[in-house]
Design a protein around this motif. Structure first.
Motif, short mmCIF file in Angstrom:
data_model
loop_
_atom_site.label_atom_id
_atom_site.label_comp_id
_atom_site.label_asym_id
_atom_site.label_seq_id
_atom_site.Cartn_x
_atom_site.Cartn_y
_atom_site.Cartn_z
N LEU A 29 0.82 -1.20 0.00
CA LEU A 29 0.00 0.00 0.00
C LEU A 29 0.86 1.26 0.00
O LEU A 29 0.57 2.22 -0.73
N SER A 30 1.93 1.27 0.77
CA SER A 30 2.78 2.45 0.81
C SER A 30 3.49 2.66 -0.52
O SER A 30 3.70 3.80 -0.96
N LYS A 31 3.84 1.58 -1.21
CA LYS A 31 4.47 1.71 -2.53
C LYS A 31 3.49 2.31 -3.54
O LYS A 31 3.86 3.18 -4.33
N LYS A 32 2.24 1.88 -3.48
CA LYS A 32 1.23 2.44 -4.38
C LYS A 32 0.96 3.91 -4.07
O LYS A 32 0.81 4.73 -4.98
N ARG A 33 0.90 4.24 -2.78
CA ARG A 33 0.68 5.64 -2.40
C ARG A 33 1.83 6.52 -2.84
O ARG A 33 1.62 7.65 -3.29
N LEU A 34 3.06 6.03 -2.71
CA LEU A 34 4.22 6.78 -3.16
C LEU A 34 4.18 7.01 -4.66
O LEU A 34 4.49 8.11 -5.14
N PHE A 35 3.78 6.02 -5.41
CA PHE A 35 3.65 6.14 -6.86
C PHE A 35 2.60 7.19 -7.24
O PHE A 35 2.84 8.05 -8.08
N LEU A 36 1.45 7.14 -6.57
CA LEU A 36 0.41 8.12 -6.85
C LEU A 36 0.82 9.53 -6.43
O LEU A 36 0.51 10.52 -7.12
N PHE A 38 3.92 10.66 -6.40
CA PHE A 38 4.90 11.07 -7.39
C PHE A 38 4.23 11.57 -8.65
O PHE A 38 4.61 12.60 -9.22
N ILE A 39 3.21 10.86 -9.10
CA ILE A 39 2.49 11.27 -10.30
C ILE A 39 1.75 12.59 -10.06
O ILE A 39 1.68 13.46 -10.92
N GLY A 40 1.20 12.75 -8.86
CA GLY A 40 0.49 13.99 -8.53
C GLY A 40 1.42 15.20 -8.47
O GLY A 40 1.02 16.32 -8.81
N GLN A 41 2.65 15.00 -8.06
CA GLN A 41 3.60 16.11 -7.99
C GLN A 41 4.15 16.49 -9.35
O GLN A 41 4.55 17.62 -9.57
N HIS A 42 4.18 15.56 -10.28
CA HIS A 42 4.74 15.80 -11.61
C HIS A 42 3.61 15.71 -12.64
O HIS A 42 3.40 14.68 -13.26
N ASP A 43 2.92 16.83 -12.83
CA ASP A 43 1.80 16.85 -13.76
C ASP A 43 2.23 16.85 -15.22
O ASP A 43 1.43 16.57 -16.11
N ASP A 44 3.50 17.15 -15.47
CA ASP A 44 3.97 17.26 -16.85
C ASP A 44 4.44 15.93 -17.44
O ASP A 44 4.95 15.89 -18.54
N LEU A 45 4.23 14.84 -16.73
CA LEU A 45 4.65 13.53 -17.23
C LEU A 45 3.72 13.03 -18.33
O LEU A 45 2.51 13.18 -18.25
N SER A 46 4.32 12.44 -19.35
CA SER A 46 3.51 11.87 -20.42
C SER A 46 2.98 10.50 -19.97
O SER A 46 3.54 9.87 -19.07
N PRO A 47 1.92 10.03 -20.60
CA PRO A 47 1.39 8.71 -20.24
C PRO A 47 2.41 7.57 -20.44
O PRO A 47 2.42 6.61 -19.70
N SER A 49 5.69 7.79 -20.01
CA SER A 49 6.65 7.80 -18.90
C SER A 49 6.00 7.28 -17.61
O SER A 49 6.65 6.59 -16.83
N ILE A 50 4.73 7.60 -17.41
CA ILE A 50 4.03 7.07 -16.24
C ILE A 50 3.94 5.55 -16.33
O ILE A 50 4.15 4.83 -15.34
N LYS A 51 3.66 5.05 -17.54
CA LYS A 51 3.58 3.61 -17.74
C LYS A 51 4.94 2.95 -17.50
O LYS A 51 5.02 1.88 -16.90
N ALA A 52 6.02 3.60 -17.94
CA ALA A 52 7.36 3.05 -17.75
C ALA A 52 7.73 3.01 -16.27
O ALA A 52 8.29 2.01 -15.78
N ILE A 53 7.40 4.05 -15.53
CA ILE A 53 7.67 4.08 -14.09
C ILE A 53 6.84 3.02 -13.38
O ILE A 53 7.33 2.32 -12.49
N GLY A 54 5.59 2.88 -13.76
CA GLY A 54 4.72 1.86 -13.17
C GLY A 54 5.22 0.45 -13.44
O GLY A 54 5.14 -0.42 -12.57
N LYS A 55 5.78 0.23 -14.64
CA LYS A 55 6.31 -1.10 -14.94
C LYS A 55 7.52 -1.43 -14.09
O LYS A 55 7.73 -2.58 -13.71
N VAL A 56 8.33 -0.41 -13.77
CA VAL A 56 9.49 -0.64 -12.93
C VAL A 56 9.06 -0.99 -11.51
O VAL A 56 9.57 -1.92 -10.89
N LEU A 57 8.08 -0.25 -10.99
CA LEU A 57 7.63 -0.49 -9.61
C LEU A 57 6.80 -1.76 -9.47
O LEU A 57 6.90 -2.46 -8.47
N PHE A 58 5.97 -2.04 -10.45
CA PHE A 58 5.02 -3.15 -10.34
C PHE A 58 5.27 -4.17 -11.46
O PHE A 58 4.36 -4.61 -12.13
#
Length: 121
Positions: A29-36, A38-47, A49-58
């Protein structure tokens, strides 16, 4: 179970298992919250890059690691059950009980390994 000390060991074992599972769930749960966060703080991320970061974490590699760890834990429990010689005393044989407990991480490990191979395809 006339003696109250006879119930202490099963209660301790199952309490330890519950605490272990709780810690694993809290980490997830803490890993998912940290991911969310991070995405909330960086609004300029493309989909992408978000998918690439998500694949690394999960990633499926995490499932592979969890599966291998669960299988090794199950084999360790089973090995302990075979090596220890617990008396039966007319009750449930403790070797069988520990062997049965080893089925939980074994089945979990098999499930994670199946998830790993399904996700890769």
């Amino acid at each position: 179970m006339n003696n109250p000390e006879e119930i202490v060991i099963p209660i301790a074992v199952f309490t330890a298992m519950l605490i272990f599972v709780g810690i694993l769930l809290m980490y997830s749960l803490s890993k998912k919250r940290l991911f969310l966060k991070f995405i909330g703080q960086h609004d300029d991320l493309s989909p992408d890059s978000i998918k690439a970061i998500g694949k690394v974490l999960f990633s499926a590699n995490n499932d592979m690691r969890k599966g291998v760890f669960s299988l090794l834990l199950a084999f360790a429990i089973w090995g302990f059950s075979f090596m220890a010689d617990f008396p039966q005393n007319g009750n449930l044989d403790l070797n069988d009980a520990i062997f049965g407990l080893g089925l939980f991480p074994f089945c979990g490990g098999i499930a994670y390994l199946i998830l790993t191979f399904v996700e890769r395809k």
